[in-house]
Scaffold this motif. Structure first.
Motif, PDB file in Angstrom:
ATOM      1  N   GLN A  76       0.823  -1.203   0.000  1.00  0.00           N
ATOM      2  CA  GLN A  76       0.000   0.000   0.000  1.00  0.00           C
ATOM      3  C   GLN A  76       0.861   1.258   0.000  1.00  0.00           C
ATOM      4  OE1 GLN A  76      -3.434   0.195  -0.175  1.00  0.00           O
ATOM      5  NE2 GLN A  76      -3.033   2.377  -0.460  1.00  0.00           N
ATOM      6  N   ILE A  77       1.931   1.269   0.786  1.00  0.00           N
ATOM      7  CA  ILE A  77       2.821   2.437   0.823  1.00  0.00           C
ATOM      8  C   ILE A  77       3.482   2.632  -0.529  1.00  0.00           C
ATOM      9  CG2 ILE A  77       4.946   3.338   1.844  1.00  0.00           C
ATOM     10  CD1 ILE A  77       4.107   2.040   4.476  1.00  0.00           C
ATOM     11  N   ALA A  78       3.956   1.554  -1.152  1.00  0.00           N
ATOM     12  CA  ALA A  78       4.583   1.661  -2.474  1.00  0.00           C
ATOM     13  C   ALA A  78       3.599   2.183  -3.507  1.00  0.00           C
ATOM     14  CB  ALA A  78       5.140   0.299  -2.891  1.00  0.00           C
ATOM     15  N   GLY A  83       2.420   5.164  -7.366  1.00  0.00           N
ATOM     16  CA  GLY A  83       1.275   4.994  -8.242  1.00  0.00           C
ATOM     17  C   GLY A  83       1.319   3.657  -8.961  1.00  0.00           C
ATOM     18  N   THR A  84       0.530   3.556 -10.003  1.00  0.00           N
ATOM     19  CA  THR A  84       0.438   2.280 -10.735  1.00  0.00           C
ATOM     20  C   THR A  84       1.421   2.178 -11.886  1.00  0.00           C
ATOM     21  OG1 THR A  84      -1.319   3.257 -12.093  1.00  0.00           O
ATOM     22  CG2 THR A  84      -1.996   2.017 -10.144  1.00  0.00           C
ATOM     23  N   GLU A  88      11.561   4.457 -14.078  1.00  0.00           N
ATOM     24  CA  GLU A  88      12.887   4.343 -13.466  1.00  0.00           C
ATOM     25  C   GLU A  88      13.017   5.226 -12.238  1.00  0.00           C
ATOM     26  OE1 GLU A  88      15.724   5.245 -16.430  1.00  0.00           O
ATOM     27  OE2 GLU A  88      15.382   3.421 -17.606  1.00  0.00           O
ATOM     28  N   THR A  89      12.197   6.261 -12.189  1.00  0.00           N
ATOM     29  CA  THR A  89      12.280   7.179 -11.050  1.00  0.00           C
ATOM     30  C   THR A  89      11.473   6.697  -9.852  1.00  0.00           C
ATOM     31  OG1 THR A  89      10.406   8.464 -11.895  1.00  0.00           O
ATOM     32  CG2 THR A  89      12.615   9.141 -12.595  1.00  0.00           C
ATOM     33  N   ASN A  90      10.855   5.544  -9.930  1.00  0.00           N
ATOM     34  CA  ASN A  90      10.063   5.029  -8.819  1.00  0.00           C
ATOM     35  C   ASN A  90      10.937   4.813  -7.592  1.00  0.00           C
ATOM     36  OD1 ASN A  90       7.852   5.069 -10.423  1.00  0.00           O
ATOM     37  ND2 ASN A  90       7.571   2.853 -10.534  1.00  0.00           N
ATOM     38  N   THR A  91      10.377   5.132  -6.455  1.00  0.00           N
ATOM     39  CA  THR A  91      11.114   4.921  -5.205  1.00  0.00           C
ATOM     40  C   THR A  91      11.223   3.439  -4.876  1.00  0.00           C
ATOM     41  OG1 THR A  91      10.262   7.050  -4.393  1.00  0.00           O
ATOM     42  CG2 THR A  91      11.188   5.541  -2.764  1.00  0.00           C
ATOM     43  N   TYR A  92      10.154   2.706  -5.109  1.00  0.00           N
ATOM     44  CA  TYR A  92      10.136   1.271  -4.819  1.00  0.00           C
ATOM     45  C   TYR A  92       9.845   0.530  -6.122  1.00  0.00           C
ATOM     46  CZ  TYR A  92       9.524   3.251  -0.164  1.00  0.00           C
ATOM     47  OH  TYR A  92       9.665   3.984   0.988  1.00  0.00           O
ATOM     48  N   SER A  93      10.903   0.100  -6.802  1.00  0.00           N
ATOM     49  CA  SER A  93      10.757  -0.557  -8.098  1.00  0.00           C
ATOM     50  C   SER A  93      10.109  -1.931  -7.978  1.00  0.00           C
ATOM     51  CB  SER A  93      12.124  -0.679  -8.779  1.00  0.00           C
ATOM     52  OG  SER A  93      13.036  -1.386  -7.942  1.00  0.00           O
ATOM     53  N   SER A  94      10.195  -2.555  -6.815  1.00  0.00           N
ATOM     54  CA  SER A  94       9.638  -3.897  -6.628  1.00  0.00           C
ATOM     55  C   SER A  94       8.167  -3.858  -6.216  1.00  0.00           C
ATOM     56  CB  SER A  94      10.446  -4.647  -5.567  1.00  0.00           C
ATOM     57  OG  SER A  94      10.348  -3.994  -4.315  1.00  0.00           O
ATOM     58  N   LYS A  95       7.527  -2.656  -6.268  1.00  0.00           N
ATOM     59  CA  LYS A  95       6.131  -2.492  -5.845  1.00  0.00           C
ATOM     60  C   LYS A  95       5.921  -2.901  -4.390  1.00  0.00           C
ATOM     61  CE  LYS A  95       4.808  -1.063  -9.856  1.00  0.00           C
ATOM     62  NZ  LYS A  95       4.449   0.365 -10.057  1.00  0.00           N
ATOM     63  N   LEU A  96       6.983  -2.773  -3.608  1.00  0.00           N
ATOM     64  CA  LEU A  96       6.945  -3.143  -2.200  1.00  0.00           C
ATOM     65  C   LEU A  96       7.924  -2.253  -1.460  1.00  0.00           C
ATOM     66  CD1 LEU A  96       5.631  -5.352  -0.346  1.00  0.00           C
ATOM     67  CD2 LEU A  96       7.752  -6.626  -0.600  1.00  0.00           C
ATOM     68  N   MET A  97       7.547  -1.781  -0.299  1.00  0.00           N
ATOM     69  CA  MET A  97       8.464  -0.950   0.492  1.00  0.00           C
ATOM     70  C   MET A  97       9.563  -1.849   1.049  1.00  0.00           C
ATOM     71  SD  MET A  97       7.717   1.533   3.757  1.00  0.00           S
ATOM     72  CE  MET A  97       9.072   2.487   4.473  1.00  0.00           C
ATOM     73  N   ASP A  98      10.668  -1.921   0.303  1.00  0.00           N
ATOM     74  CA  ASP A  98      11.757  -2.832   0.651  1.00  0.00           C
ATOM     75  C   ASP A  98      13.016  -2.102   1.084  1.00  0.00           C
ATOM     76  OD1 ASP A  98      12.327  -1.689  -1.740  1.00  0.00           O
ATOM     77  OD2 ASP A  98      12.729  -3.550  -2.836  1.00  0.00           O
ATOM     78  N   LYS A 144       6.397  12.550  -0.981  1.00  0.00           N
ATOM     79  CA  LYS A 144       6.223  12.190  -2.387  1.00  0.00           C
ATOM     80  C   LYS A 144       4.820  11.662  -2.640  1.00  0.00           C
ATOM     81  CE  LYS A 144       8.413   9.580  -6.121  1.00  0.00           C
ATOM     82  NZ  LYS A 144       9.488   8.625  -6.508  1.00  0.00           N
ATOM     83  N   ALA A 145       4.285  10.869  -1.714  1.00  0.00           N
ATOM     84  CA  ALA A 145       2.919  10.363  -1.857  1.00  0.00           C
ATOM     85  C   ALA A 145       1.919  11.511  -1.830  1.00  0.00           C
ATOM     86  CB  ALA A 145       2.614   9.367  -0.744  1.00  0.00           C
TER      87      ALA A 145
END
Length: 703
Positions: A76-78, A83-84, A88-98, A144-145
């Motif tokens: 949910q945080i990711a 967003g959906t 490349e600029t995504n903070t969490y590329s794995s769609k998970l807050m890792d 950012k969110a």
């Protein structure tokens, strides 16, 4: 010599000064992490530093396979942050807050006295520290969110710009040329928070390579903590005379203005305070302290200040109470402000606080219930007033904070006389606003009673109350006859046997008792002088006097009808707020003070022809209170727009927000006629408010 022989030297250790890392060595502290839980074995993804600011950021991996990790929350945080879309600029590329980021702050500005030490082979090697940094988790991803959310709202608003109620008119723009910046303005700009943030952002990040604790490169770098040469030339700093050595250990304190942290805008040191004009100094001191003897004020202002000038300034921001100065209410509650507890405007708060100050000019003790009864303000506001100038005594009440300043009263009789005249004027205003009874204007001291309120048991309170009832039997009988005459009921209520009234016993409060000597002063026109608590129907053991029930219902119905004919749509929380403001404007002893519960208010709303609108709020909206989710609307106002408003209200039973074109289309379809723009605007503005290109029912826009 005998003492030295009793305490022989066991070992001598050579101390060496290592300089290889003196300009690069930092100590990291993790203040919110237990010392037993280190980050040594955690994967470090990246590291960067701003050397001039000594600012460090570390990015560490989060163990998503740990049983304590909540995967749904991480997803949910990711989703909120990135967003959906995949980028490349995504903070969490794995769609998970890792991963999580740690940002540093300086623990000390001057670290010249700190060093890292290594003891090896009988030698102590010291390396001076360049900085001590504390690292804490950074929550920039939440910013950012939030930015993503604002972008989506802006996109929706831009997409609906053609549907807005009116097109933007062409406006004339006036071009102004900036004036040359003065030196004083430039200094203010340089010291501003925005300027400091801009300067900090100008320094570029230097990206670093992180090596683990057991990495070979780390082992190699640790060797630099040892002094590379043991020659005398390398360690001349340690060859000093005893006096020079002591001077190095304890150097004199040298204040460096450039290293001083900038204090917040609302905090002034005494040195800064004394640079201000005398009137501003006194105002700031009184606003912070609230209550102060004149002698203490003179000592804070420093020597050389003329007492006459201080007296002239203090009377502009404070009033004399018990020989001490109490800050004025309009200084504590400036104009156009409101209560943080109830939202009551500053004028009402100032009147209530003035009443408390005036009560303390009459007596050293004040009962909070009496203040609440007269001012009709919420308990939190009344408690704030009392805490400004008094202290609560268990089972006694509120006592004025400072002892009576007899020295000031004897020394300045002209000031005391002038203040007494001001209090007489304030008393006259309070009498008009609050309709103060004679009992409220009489000090307890005039009755020959002690300055301390009596401590009475529950049985004594009952006996005193019954005695008062019997004494005032004639007055109460006249009041009942008057109420019967005004009542429209056909049947005459049965005669009440006042002598058999049973007073409800309540436990003694932990904060203050019911003062038996103040029964008469607490009478605000209610039967037996008993004041019902808010949201309670208990009056005379749960029964209203004959005719009172109908009068309360009539008054409440009149308020509800008047309010809804003005507003058309109200949430329960807004209706309660308007009702409290209505109560504050009523004179003491009014029938509505018999106690109106939330259920009575809601039942009366439904009885007057209003309906509850079941707005389908989305599950992610969390209201401040459930009352904000209860929406009521006037179903029939008796005008030509009733049908249109009913169509509009039905639309909001399917969605909590709609666009204007949807409303206009539904109105045309249901009413079977082409409405002009003025009629649509009238209907919409009666019931709705606009926000971000969407229309909501009044009171349902979530912050």
């Amino acid at each position: 010599m005998a003492n030295e022989e009793d305490d022989p030297i066991i070992q001598e250790i050579d101390v060496y000064l290592a300089k290889s890392l003196s300009e690069k060595l930092y100590m990291f502290q993790y203040p919110i992490r237990p010392a037993s839980m280190t980050y040594d074995d955690v994967t470090h993804l990246s590291a960067k530093i701003k050397p001039k600011q000594q600012k460090v950021e570390l990015e560490m991996a989060i163990d998503t396979l740990n049983p304590n990790y909540c995967r749904s929350k991480g997803e949910q945080i990711a989703l909120n942050v990135d967003g959906t879309c995949t980028d490349e600029t995504n903070t969490y590329s794995s769609k998970l807050m890792d991963r999580q980021t740690f940002c540093s702050s300086q623990a000390a500005s001057n670290v010249s006295r700190y060093a890292a030490a290594i003891y090896r082979k009988g030698e102590l090697h010291l390396t001076p520290l360049h900085g001590i940094l504390q690292l804490r988790p950074s929550f920039s991803y939440l910013d950012k969110a939030d930015a993503k959310h604002r972008e989506r709202e802006a996109a929706n608003e831009a997409g609906d710009s053609s549907q807005d109620e009116a097109e933007d008119d062409i406006k004339q723009i006036t071009v102004r040329f900036s004036r040359p910046e003065s030196e004083q303005a430039r200094q203010r700009r340089v010291q501003s928070y925005e300027f400091l943030q801009k300067r900090q952002a100008e320094e570029h990040w230097v990206h670093l390579h992180y090596y683990g604790l057991r990495d070979s490169r780390s082992e190699h770098e640790r060797q630099y903590l040892l002094s590379q040469g043991h020659g005398m030339a390398e360690n001349t700093e340690l060859i000093k005379s005893p006096s020079e050595y002591l001077m190095m250990l304890m150097p004199p304190n040298v204040e460096e203005e450039k290293d001083k942290p900038v204090a917040p805008s609302n905090v002034l040191s005494m040195a800064q305070l004394r640079t201000l004009p005398l009137a501003d100094q006194i105002k700031i001191l009184m606003k912070n302290v609230k209550v102060m003897p004149f002698a203490n004020l003179m000592s804070l202002l420093g020597s050389g200040i003329d007492s006459t000038a201080v007296l002239r300034c203090i009377q502009q921001v404070a009033m004399l109470v018990q020989g001490n100065w109490v800050v004025k209410s309009d200084v504590v509650y400036p104009k156009d402000t409101s209560s943080p507890h109830s939202g009551v405007p500053a004028e009402v708060l100032c009147r209530g606080r003035d009443f408390v100050m005036w009560k303390f000019t009459q007596d050293r003790w004040v009962v909070r219930k009496e203040v609440a009864t007269v001012t009709k303000l919420c308990p939190e506001d009344v408690k704030d007033f009392l805490e400004h100038m008094s202290v609560a005594r268990i089972n006694k009440g509120w006592e004025f904070l400072l002892p009576y300043d007899e020295d000031f009263v004897k020394k300045h009789p002209d000031v005391v006389q002038r203040q007494n005249m001001l209090w007489m004027g304030i008393q006259a205003k309070l009498e008009k606003v609050y309709n103060l009874l004679k009992e409220h204007l009489t000090s307890k001291k005039q009755d020959g009673q002690s300055a301390h309120p009596l401590l009475v048991s529950g049985e004594q309170r009952v006996n005193v109350a019954k005695a008062k009832v019997k004494q005032n039997y004639g007055l109460l009988e006249k009041e009942l006859q008057k109420q019967k005459a005004e009542s429209k009921a056909n049947d005459s209520p049965s005669k009440m046997d006042i002598s058999n009234v049973r007073i409800k016993e309540e436990p003694v409060s932990d904060e203050e008792p019911m003062d038996a000597s103040a029964y008469e002063s607490m009478n605000n026109g209610m039967v037996n002088g008993i004041h019902s608590e808010e949201n309670s129907m208990d009056s005379l053991n749960g029964h209203l006097p004959g005719g009172c029930t109908d009068r309360v219902a009539q008054e409440l119905k009149a308020f509800v009808m008047t309010t809804f004919k003005k507003q058309f749509v109200l949430t329960l929380s807004e209706l309660k707020r308007l009702f409290n403001l209505h109560l504050a404007s009523l004179p003491p002893g009014h029938t509505l003070f018999s106690g109106i519960s939330d259920k009575m208010l809601q039942d009366m709303v439904l009885d007057t022809g209003c309906k509850q609108i079941l707005v389908p709020f989305p599950p992610q909206i969390h209201a401040v209170s459930p009352d904000e989710l209860k929406v009521y609307a006037l179903w029939e106002a008796g005008d030509i727009y009733d049908q249109h408003r009913q169509v509009l209200l039905k639309i909001f039973t399917k969605n909590y927000r709609v666009r204007r074109n949807v409303i206009q289309h539904q109105l045309s379809q249901e009413c079977g006629e082409d409405l002009n723009k003025q009629d649509v605007d009238r209907v919409i503005k009666d019931c709705c408010v606009s926000h971000a290109g969407m229309w909501y029912l009044k009171g349902t826009v979530q912050s």
